[in-house]
Design a protein around this motif. Sequence first.
Motif, PDB file in Angstrom:
ATOM      1  N   ASP A  81      33.899  47.324  39.728  1.00 13.79           N
ATOM      2  CA  ASP A  81      33.714  47.729  38.328  1.00 13.79           C
ATOM      3  C   ASP A  81      33.949  49.217  38.214  1.00 13.79           C
ATOM      4  OD1 ASP A  81      31.445  48.980  39.222  1.00 13.79           O
ATOM      5  OD2 ASP A  81      30.050  47.928  37.909  1.00 13.79           O
ATOM      6  N   LEU A  82      34.132  49.692  36.994  1.00 12.70           N
ATOM      7  CA  LEU A  82      34.456  51.086  36.731  1.00 12.70           C
ATOM      8  C   LEU A  82      33.173  51.881  36.565  1.00 12.70           C
ATOM      9  CD1 LEU A  82      37.392  50.607  34.193  1.00 12.70           C
ATOM     10  CD2 LEU A  82      37.533  50.945  36.664  1.00 12.70           C
ATOM     11  N   ASP A 131      48.059  37.656  45.846  1.00 14.44           N
ATOM     12  CA  ASP A 131      46.649  37.997  45.671  1.00 14.44           C
ATOM     13  C   ASP A 131      46.187  37.610  44.253  1.00 14.44           C
ATOM     14  OD1 ASP A 131      46.615  39.059  48.223  1.00 14.44           O
ATOM     15  OD2 ASP A 131      47.218  41.051  47.512  1.00 14.44           O
ATOM     16  N   LEU A 132      44.889  37.344  44.143  1.00 12.93           N
ATOM     17  CA  LEU A 132      44.319  36.951  42.852  1.00 12.93           C
ATOM     18  C   LEU A 132      43.573  38.129  42.243  1.00 12.93           C
ATOM     19  CD1 LEU A 132      42.833  33.419  43.624  1.00 12.93           C
ATOM     20  CD2 LEU A 132      45.003  33.957  42.530  1.00 12.93           C
ATOM     21  N   ILE A 133      43.780  38.316  40.932  1.00 13.39           N
ATOM     22  CA  ILE A 133      43.053  39.336  40.177  1.00 13.39           C
ATOM     23  C   ILE A 133      42.424  38.645  38.962  1.00 13.39           C
ATOM     24  CG2 ILE A 133      43.147  41.630  39.156  1.00 13.39           C
ATOM     25  CD1 ILE A 133      45.938  41.935  40.370  1.00 13.39           C
ATOM     26  N   ALA A 134      41.171  38.954  38.675  1.00 18.15           N
ATOM     27  CA  ALA A 134      40.494  38.362  37.521  1.00 18.15           C
ATOM     28  C   ALA A 134      39.560  39.386  36.904  1.00 18.15           C
ATOM     29  CB  ALA A 134      39.709  37.122  37.917  1.00 18.15           C
ATOM     30  N   ARG A 135      39.392  39.249  35.606  1.00 20.00           N
ATOM     31  CA  ARG A 135      38.383  40.048  34.917  1.00 20.00           C
ATOM     32  C   ARG A 135      37.180  39.130  34.648  1.00 20.00           C
ATOM     33  NH1 ARG A 135      38.064  41.927  28.678  1.00 20.00           N
ATOM     34  NH2 ARG A 135      36.228  43.288  28.858  1.00 20.00           N
ATOM     35  N   PHE A 152      35.771  43.419  37.707  1.00 21.74           N
ATOM     36  CA  PHE A 152      36.961  42.701  38.163  1.00 21.74           C
ATOM     37  C   PHE A 152      36.665  42.067  39.515  1.00 21.74           C
ATOM     38  CE2 PHE A 152      38.465  45.833  35.210  1.00 21.74           C
ATOM     39  CZ  PHE A 152      39.551  45.260  34.562  1.00 21.74           C
ATOM     40  N   ALA A 153      37.416  40.987  39.815  1.00 20.60           N
ATOM     41  CA  ALA A 153      37.331  40.338  41.116  1.00 20.60           C
ATOM     42  C   ALA A 153      38.745  40.238  41.687  1.00 20.60           C
ATOM     43  CB  ALA A 153      36.694  38.957  41.013  1.00 20.60           C
ATOM     44  N   ILE A 154      38.860  40.482  43.004  1.00 13.90           N
ATOM     45  CA  ILE A 154      40.165  40.464  43.670  1.00 13.90           C
ATOM     46  C   ILE A 154      40.022  39.639  44.944  1.00 13.90           C
ATOM     47  CG2 ILE A 154      41.975  41.862  44.755  1.00 13.90           C
ATOM     48  CD1 ILE A 154      40.896  44.237  43.030  1.00 13.90           C
ATOM     49  N   LEU A 155      40.946  38.724  45.144  1.00 14.21           N
ATOM     50  CA  LEU A 155      40.983  37.947  46.385  1.00 14.21           C
ATOM     51  C   LEU A 155      42.255  38.299  47.133  1.00 14.21           C
ATOM     52  CD1 LEU A 155      39.791  35.752  48.215  1.00 14.21           C
ATOM     53  CD2 LEU A 155      41.184  34.082  46.943  1.00 14.21           C
ATOM     54  N   LEU A 156      42.103  38.915  48.315  1.00 10.39           N
ATOM     55  CA  LEU A 156      43.231  39.211  49.186  1.00 10.39           C
ATOM     56  C   LEU A 156      43.443  38.004  50.082  1.00 10.39           C
ATOM     57  CD1 LEU A 156      42.325  42.889  50.158  1.00 10.39           C
ATOM     58  CD2 LEU A 156      43.715  42.068  48.237  1.00 10.39           C
ATOM     59  N   THR A 157      44.626  37.407  50.015  1.00  9.59           N
ATOM     60  CA  THR A 157      44.879  36.145  50.704  1.00  9.59           C
ATOM     61  C   THR A 157      45.761  36.374  51.931  1.00  9.59           C
ATOM     62  OG1 THR A 157      46.853  35.692  49.376  1.00  9.59           O
ATOM     63  CG2 THR A 157      44.738  34.908  48.521  1.00  9.59           C
TER      64      THR A 157
END
Length: 785
Positions: A392-393, A427-431, A437-442
């Motif tokens: 988060d910011l 990679d997945l990015i979601a708000r 935010f959520a990020i999944l590094l695959t």
Amino acid sequence: MRLHFSSPFRAWLDALGAQRARLLLLVSGSVSLGLLALVWSFTWQRLESEKALTRANAQVQQQNLTAIISENLTQVLDRGRLMAITAESCLDGQDKGAGARLSAMIAADRIFLRVALYDEQLRQVYASSSGRDEPELLTAMAEFLRTPASQGVARLGLAPLPLANEQAWQIPLMVPVLGPRDQPAGVLLLVLDLGYFLRLYHHIDIGRTGRIQVLRLDGQVVAEARQEGLVLQSAGARNPNLLPVNQPQGAMEADLYRDGRTHLSNYQQPHQMPFRVVVSREMGDILAVHQATRDRFLGVLSLVSALFLGASLWVTQGIRRQARYTAALAQADHDNRALITQLEDEKRRAFVMASHDPLTGLPNRRMFNELLSSHLQQAKRNRKHYALMYMDLDHFKQVNDTLGHHVGDLLLQAVSKRLRTVLRDSDLIARLGGDEFAILLTALERADDAAVVAAKIVSELCKPYLDLDGHEIQASPSIGVALFPRDGHDTDALCRNADAAMYQSKRAGRGHYTFYDASLNPADARLFNLAQRLPRAIAEGELVLHFQPKVNLSDYQISGFEALVRWQHPEHGLIYPNDFIPLAERTGAILELGDWVAEACCQQLASWRKQGQRLVPIAFNVSAIQLHDSLLPERIAQLLTRYELDGTLLQVEITETCLVESMDVANTVLHQLEQLGIHIALDDYGSGFSSLAYVRTLPIHCLKIDRGFIHDIRNSPDDAVIVSSIITLAHNLKMCVVAEGVELVDQLVHLKTAGCDQVQGYFFSRPVPADEASSLLNRPSLAPT
């Protein structure tokens, strides 16, 4: 024998049949409409005839009534003339008994209220009763004597009508008294009671709007009677002079009273009388019964006509409907295909809206969790590394508060764009919401690659954001990283640990990334250790009971104790039940813990009995899981037998949650406990959502009011009303009421005034060990000083 026709011949037959069907429909439709018109015409003529007959009957009835009233009034006035003849003897003085005869005549006739005889000089010669002669009356009699005898109608005259309301129907009538050569020698004044006269006809039904009126020839209303009784007229009230002047009797249908309504009126002037009798009735009232019959006939006929026309239309449409089916089916098929296409497009748009953030276009929390679960299933089948980042910011709220939410939205859009440039397409990015935010590094080759990507994200997002609605903004992210499978094997564990790591980054100074460490959740570790040790604590006797007294408000004596379990932990010291009871319920140790509490209560009662101490009931709590155990009553019965105790010395306290979660089993278990003599108390009443049906149908003997209502009972009228209502409800259901959490004398006074039975709280005593509880029992009372 079956005939087979060629297709052209069959088509010709079909066309011929269609023509015959159309002709038949035309003929039958014409005949039907003709019959319908004939029925309507006949019905209308009959109704009009009945209307005319009703009007004629009403006119005849009114004409007869007018004639009867006129004749009766003529007879009354003839009796007045007879009195005038008798009065002649009084004027010439030859007959000394004339006055007595006049008195006898007026006494025998109730319609005459007063008789007075005046000579030619208007001196009163005789009067049946005393009365003051008004100047207007004397003037009228003088003018009456001057009227020539040739004017026959005037020979019976009306004197001025009285102005007083109580004399409204007293009509003064002047009759000439003749002397020698039939010249007027005096006036006989007869006061008629027209109210009494008209009341003789009150039994006659003249209708709701019917009127019987006596009018002077100039239209002034002398007297009026209606169905409800006599009508008091205002002074000088007149009817519009619509009655013909030269016709002594007749009938008319007009707006006689200028009220916008048509009246049927019959009038008649008695022979040589200075007034007329009018009987009238509103035409709407006369035709009311006929109108109701008319409406009913027309309504039924309209309904039958509508049904007839509907049936005809249905038959006609049935023939035409078949021809339109094929075209309609083809059109419906085309429309359905277009609708399916439109629905599929709407479904795709709805899916995008439901699964993506409308501001940034990124997947939302729901979509991200589904994708995360799918990727974790793949991760379990390969040897690649996966990393989940929560970000988060920092100080994003200040941007919204100072520059406005529209600038904050622009900042979030700029952050999402930078994240897309930094990360790979795989990679997945979601708000997730707000600035989170959520990020999944695959499929990372090494776990250390997650640190490289996190550092790159921090570096990129810390760069200034230029020209956001004319503002230059400096922002930084806080990132928490959880690795699969090291920090969790499922979605919930990874998300929870990544979130914990993110908050650690904030505590570390913001603008950082932090990998999850188990030490970030020391509270969870403590609870885990407590849950692991709880069965051992029960077995090794680390649990103790403390007792809080319940005090009767009638005599302030202890009526019972509530047993509260404590954990004497060798490392953490005394642990209260709120810390380990939920653990026991989650791990299943609550059954063993509940059995220990029940046996400890029985042991304490047996110990006090051995010491010769006065025994009072001890209450202990039973959880919802225990109420699922159908063997609970059997085990408690064994304890009562083992320690030789009566069931009335034990009380079971349950919460409203127990009833909601296990109603069926609770009903059986509670009834079995009641059969042992054990009383049931409903704890924390009012804080849950249980139905009053539970309180009414289950074997509950006591209601314990939740401490939340007692805390501010002095200052909160709502809490005071709720507490009073609960007490009244419990007493009406023959239940005892206990108030928890009493700490102040004002609360105690309010509860005692409201009729509460028992209280417990720090005002009298905190929960104390068994030896201090025994000392409290030795005291005669705990009355406040």
